[in-house]
Design an enzyme around this catalytic site. Structure first.
Site, mmCIF file in Angstrom:
data_model
loop_
_atom_site.group_PDB
_atom_site.id
_atom_site.type_symbol
_atom_site.label_atom_id
_atom_site.label_comp_id
_atom_site.label_asym_id
_atom_site.label_seq_id
_atom_site.Cartn_x
_atom_site.Cartn_y
_atom_site.Cartn_z
ATOM 1 N N ARG A 134 -37.514 -5.029 29.303
ATOM 2 C CA ARG A 134 -37.098 -4.842 30.698
ATOM 3 C C ARG A 134 -37.268 -6.079 31.559
ATOM 4 N NH1 ARG A 134 -39.410 -0.026 28.941
ATOM 5 N NH2 ARG A 134 -37.667 1.247 28.236
ATOM 6 N N THR A 178 -42.164 -2.737 25.769
ATOM 7 C CA THR A 178 -40.773 -2.846 26.220
ATOM 8 C C THR A 178 -40.708 -3.235 27.695
ATOM 9 O OG1 THR A 178 -40.782 -0.464 26.704
ATOM 10 C CG2 THR A 178 -39.903 -1.149 24.565
ATOM 11 N N GLY A 194 -46.329 3.146 23.024
ATOM 12 C CA GLY A 194 -46.790 3.681 21.758
ATOM 13 C C GLY A 194 -47.235 5.123 21.807
ATOM 14 N N GLY A 195 -46.869 5.865 22.856
ATOM 15 C CA GLY A 195 -47.294 7.253 22.977
ATOM 16 C C GLY A 195 -46.833 8.131 21.831
ATOM 17 N N GLU A 196 -45.714 7.804 21.211
ATOM 18 C CA GLU A 196 -45.212 8.605 20.088
ATOM 19 C C GLU A 196 -45.914 8.266 18.776
ATOM 20 O OE1 GLU A 196 -43.533 9.695 23.203
ATOM 21 O OE2 GLU A 196 -43.077 7.611 22.733
ATOM 22 N N TRP A 262 -45.678 1.864 30.187
ATOM 23 C CA TRP A 262 -44.526 1.025 29.853
ATOM 24 C C TRP A 262 -43.494 0.954 30.987
ATOM 25 C CZ3 TRP A 262 -39.925 3.786 29.736
ATOM 26 C CH2 TRP A 262 -40.029 5.176 29.570
ATOM 27 N N ASN A 280 -46.458 10.236 28.634
ATOM 28 C CA ASN A 280 -46.757 11.541 28.062
ATOM 29 C C ASN A 280 -48.048 11.526 27.252
ATOM 30 O OD1 ASN A 280 -44.823 9.969 26.157
ATOM 31 N ND2 ASN A 280 -45.854 11.409 24.799
ATOM 32 N N ASP A 322 -42.416 16.247 27.455
ATOM 33 C CA ASP A 322 -42.299 14.787 27.362
ATOM 34 C C ASP A 322 -41.808 14.186 28.674
ATOM 35 O OD1 ASP A 322 -42.425 12.232 26.152
ATOM 36 O OD2 ASP A 322 -40.279 12.292 25.742
ATOM 37 N N ARG A 349 -39.730 11.793 35.955
ATOM 38 C CA ARG A 349 -38.890 12.299 34.885
ATOM 39 C C ARG A 349 -38.793 13.818 34.936
ATOM 40 N NH1 ARG A 349 -39.571 9.029 29.349
ATOM 41 N NH2 ARG A 349 -39.767 10.843 28.013
ATOM 42 N N TRP A 497 -27.756 4.807 33.708
ATOM 43 C CA TRP A 497 -28.925 4.203 33.067
ATOM 44 C C TRP A 497 -29.204 2.798 33.579
ATOM 45 C CZ3 TRP A 497 -31.668 7.539 30.154
ATOM 46 C CH2 TRP A 497 -32.768 7.040 29.461
#
Length: 603
Positions: A134, A178, A194-196, A262, A280, A322, A349, A497
């Site tokens: 970004r 990112t 890295g939350g996932e 992020w 999340n 999420d 979100r 977006w």
């Protein structure tokens, strides 16, 4: 039931499994612009307004815009962020491998220098939401880049020479980046993704001159790790209390809790506070992590000198959808209740727009900015209530109530959010926020997952679809933040977006996933100009002057979560956390690309 892991949004998990008066805030840091009007931050100023005082291009003459010049980045995938202009040099970044170009504006964009980091390609498998970056920041003669592999690099703006570099995380554990960075005084503030992957995320301050780490504040854990004081740190005006985070998790689950940072960061110099949101909690399966899971999905106000938190507010306790809270915090000073207030406005979100007093964390407004939102009926604004500040849930749209291995259909918004990371803009001339939105719902199926360092820790499968009866999945919405209501809205066939830009010429610019740069009248929403660039736009529109002439610039290159199907060549409708199916028609309108397009009025 299908057990394919949703490649969170990008090739990363795919590789592993196959977001009275009104003024700009008096206390905010002066707009980070050089003498030519070129921004030195991705958000234009430290208040995150994305408002430019340039007024050479107006609602009356914008229809005459023409392409002035273009530049190919040489990289495909999603091009988020925007170029920076400092003096007569434009700095352009790319997605992974995160190349930086310095372009000479005096000589038609001639390349002055190029920096191409040597990153281990295995980091791509860990990236969520495409291989995007970004953007860059500029401070004190240095260009600042936070690479995908979490290496923070300071480059000499004149030569591209590396001043220093430091690693902020460990990609082998799923820690990646990112986001852009925020320079504040003598510090560089950076987050983590890295939350996932079950990463416990943090915000970190580095010395701008040497790269030495100064402090680190985790999103969850002990009071010491979070740099909170149980007596002086507050939530909605009350002391946060001892071990506020630990008490909201079962056992040691906080150690893999997510809460990643992020998104975007703001700074108010008068209050000496910086603001950001956390993402999340991990896993996506709410049944595996009882409790509120504090302080994931929260707004945090911190003293940048010490890292101490002044106040926090959690928007989505015990998240089941999420709904990361990392979207930008926009700082304005506006009249409310008969007096001027120092405000923070955040489009989450989860589909609610929040306005808080940024000095105290008092919640003032919380209303839906997309009428389709149904997971909660409203936010409790009764200060005397025990549930003050909490969402009032509609149990029909709670996946935990349905249970593991069962689907919950019709949840609005989808996990992609009513708005993702794409930043909104605010104009002090109209007193309106201009919000790029996603108008999309989902079907959600949680399943049990086991944590293994470096492997996906998702625990849910989902699909995305428009709300019933609607033919569009996005809009550009003008929002009255004081009153908490929509002023007007422009429907778009796909999610908007791109980052929005508002200018003193009463023009609002934004890009579409089909690739159009659009210019609208800031007061009426009437379209004044459009141009089809070579690829879908997920970058942020920017403007600058050079030799007395105003330019508008935007990166095009389809990608990001909404465009991951095209960017990564995915075909299964459930891949990309449902984005492949939700945006399948996008392939009829655009293709991969990586190009900067610069516009100006004719001489």
């Amino acid at each position: 039931m299908r057990r394919a892991l949703p490649p969170c949004l990008g090739l990363g998990l795919l590789g592993l499994a196959a977001l009275a008066g009104a003024t700009l805030p008096a206390g905010a840091q002066e707009p980070a612009q050089d003498a030519t009007g070129g921004p030195m931050l991705q958000t234009v100023d430290a208040a995150n307004t994305r408002y430019s005082p340039l007024d050479g291009i107006t609602a009356e003459n914008v229809a005459r815009l023409q392409v002035a010049w273009t530049f190919s980045t040489g990289v495909l995938r999603g091009h988020e962020g925007a170029p920076l202009v400092v003096g007569a040099v434009m700095y352009v970044h790319t997605p992974f491998p995160n190349i930086v170009y310095a372009l000479d504006l005096d000589h038609d964009g001639r390349i002055l220098w190029k920096y191409e980091p040597k990153q281990d390609a295995s980091v791509v498998a860990m990236l969520c939401c495409d291989t995007v970056n970004r953007g860059l920041a500029y401070a004190d003669g240095a260009i600042l880049l936070h690479q995908a592999d979490t290496t923070l690099v300071s480059l000499d703006a004149a030569t591209g020479r590396v001043n220093w570099a430091v690693r902020n995380g460990d990609p082998a554990r799923g820690e990646t980046n990112t986001a852009t960075v925020l320079p504040v005084k003598d510090k560089i503030l950076v987050g983590l993704s890295g939350g996932e992957f079950g990463v416990r995320c943090h915000l970190t301050a580095y010395d701008a001159k040497t790269g030495r780490r100064l402090w680190r504040a985790y999103s969850m854990g002990t009071d010491a790790d979070m740099r909170v004081d149980p007596e002086t740190t507050t939530v909605l005006g009350r002391p946060i209390g001892r071990d506020s985070s630990l008490a909201s998790w079962e056992g040691d689950q906080w150690k893999t809790g997510g809460g990643c940072t992020w998104g975007w960061y703001a700074y108010d110099a008068a209050l000496n506070l910086m603001y950001y949101g956390t993402g999340n909690p991990s896993t996506w399966n709410p049944g595996q992590r009882p409790g509120d899971n504090r302080w994931a999905q929260s707004i945090v106000a911190r003293d940048p000198d010490t890292g101490r938190a002044r106040w926090l507010y959690q928007m989505t306790p015990h998240d089941q959808w999420d709904y990361d809270g990392v979207n930008e915090m926009i700082l304005t000073d506006q009249a409310m209740d008969g007096r001027m207030r120092t405000l923070l406005t955040h489009f989450d979100r989860n589909g609610f727009a929040y306005t808080l007093d940024r000095a105290t964390g008092e919640l003032l407004v919380a209303e839906k900015f997309d009428p389709a939102v149904n997971w909660a009926t409203h936010i409790d604004l009764d200060r005397a209530s025990k549930t003050y500040g909490r969402p009032v849930l509609d149990p029909r749209y709670a996946p935990e109530r349905t249970g593991e291995d069962e689907t919950t259909p019709g949840i609005c918004p989808g996990a992609i959010g009513a708005k993702n990371q794409q930043p909104a803009a605010y104009s002090p001339r109209t007193r309106l926020f201009y919000v790029p939105t996603n108008h999309i719902c989902m079907t959600y199926e949680p399943f049990r997952v086991t944590y293994t360092p470096g492997l996906p820790y998702v625990g849910a499968t989902l699909s995305l679809q428009p709300p019933p009866g609607d033919g569009h999945t996005g809009s550009l919405t003008a929002w009255d933040g004081v009153r908490g209501r929509i002023a007007w809205s422009i429907p778009e066939p796909f999610s908007v977006w791109s980052g929005v830009l508002a200018t003193a010429g009463d023009v609002v610019f934004y890009g579409t996933l089909e690739g159009h740069l659009k210019a609208i009248d800031a007061r009426t929403g009437r379209e004044r100009y459009r141009f089809k660039t070579p690829s879908g736009i997920v970058g942020n529109v920017t403007t600058y002057t050079h030799r007395g002439r105003q330019y508008v610039a935007v990166l095009s290159g389809i990608g990001g979560w909404a465009g991951i199907g095209l960017a990564a060549g995915l075909t299964d409708p459930n891949d990309g956390a449902g984005a492949v199916g939700g945006y399948a028609a996008l392939a009829n309108y655009t293709a991969l690309g990586g190009q900067l397009t610069v516009f100006a009025l004719p001489d």
